[in-house]
Structure formats: structure tokens, C-alpha cells
Scaffold this motif. Sequence first.
Motif, PDB file in Angstrom:
ATOM      1  N   GLU A  98      36.594  29.110 -18.752  1.00  0.00           N
ATOM      2  CA  GLU A  98      35.661  30.112 -19.275  1.00  0.00           C
ATOM      3  C   GLU A  98      34.465  29.436 -19.942  1.00  0.00           C
ATOM      4  O   GLU A  98      33.319  29.844 -19.737  1.00  0.00           O
ATOM      5  N   MET A  99      34.715  28.390 -20.704  1.00  0.00           N
ATOM      6  CA  MET A  99      33.616  27.674 -21.350  1.00  0.00           C
ATOM      7  C   MET A  99      32.709  27.043 -20.295  1.00  0.00           C
ATOM      8  O   MET A  99      31.486  27.057 -20.437  1.00  0.00           O
ATOM      9  N   GLU A 100      33.311  26.535 -19.224  1.00  0.00           N
ATOM     10  CA  GLU A 100      32.516  25.929 -18.152  1.00  0.00           C
ATOM     11  C   GLU A 100      31.600  26.973 -17.519  1.00  0.00           C
ATOM     12  O   GLU A 100      30.429  26.713 -17.248  1.00  0.00           O
ATOM     13  N   ARG A 101      32.121  28.174 -17.289  1.00  0.00           N
ATOM     14  CA  ARG A 101      31.299  29.250 -16.710  1.00  0.00           C
ATOM     15  C   ARG A 101      30.188  29.683 -17.661  1.00  0.00           C
ATOM     16  O   ARG A 101      29.056  29.900 -17.255  1.00  0.00           O
ATOM     17  N   ASP A 102      30.522  29.813 -18.953  1.00  0.00           N
ATOM     18  CA  ASP A 102      29.564  30.334 -19.926  1.00  0.00           C
ATOM     19  C   ASP A 102      28.517  29.309 -20.360  1.00  0.00           C
ATOM     20  O   ASP A 102      27.343  29.632 -20.476  1.00  0.00           O
ATOM     21  N   MET A 103      28.962  28.072 -20.620  1.00  0.00           N
ATOM     22  CA  MET A 103      28.077  27.093 -21.252  1.00  0.00           C
ATOM     23  C   MET A 103      27.845  25.838 -20.430  1.00  0.00           C
ATOM     24  O   MET A 103      26.985  25.041 -20.776  1.00  0.00           O
ATOM     25  N   HIS A 113      34.293  20.223 -26.247  1.00  0.00           N
ATOM     26  CA  HIS A 113      33.664  19.979 -24.946  1.00  0.00           C
ATOM     27  C   HIS A 113      34.286  18.756 -24.273  1.00  0.00           C
ATOM     28  O   HIS A 113      34.602  18.785 -23.084  1.00  0.00           O
TER      29      HIS A 113
END
Length: 71
Positions: free
Chosen positions: A33-38, A61
Amino acid sequence: MKPYIVLGLVPLALLGACATVPPTPSQVAACEEMERDMGLSTPHDHGEMKQQGRNPMNLSHDRCQQILKQR
């Protein structure tokens, strides 16, 4: 003096064990999810540049980069 050396090495051994534990599915999902968002690039950190240690966001990260490389 020797007890202090042992006490100093115990946390390092425990941290080493944490690095070898496989990530949980929830951790992988959070990293995806973090990869998709940020994205996965770690921004520069002024505190780290001033020798004040790394901030929690950069640490998360870096951990996510490690987790996603294992996929």
C-alpha cells in the motif's frame, strides 16, 4: 567491566534475530500500500545529515524496501 560488554551485546543479538524473521502478510500488505501511495524512494533527512539519527518514516521505507525485495 565484562558484564557491561555482555549487556551491550544482548540488544544487538536480539536485533539480528528480528532481521531474519520473515514479514507477516499484514506487513507485506502495508508495504504494498505504501508503494502504491508514496513509492519506495527514501527522502533525504536533514536530521540524519546533522548526525541526529534517522527518522521513523525513513526507517519504515527502508524496511519496506527489504520486505518487497523478498517477494
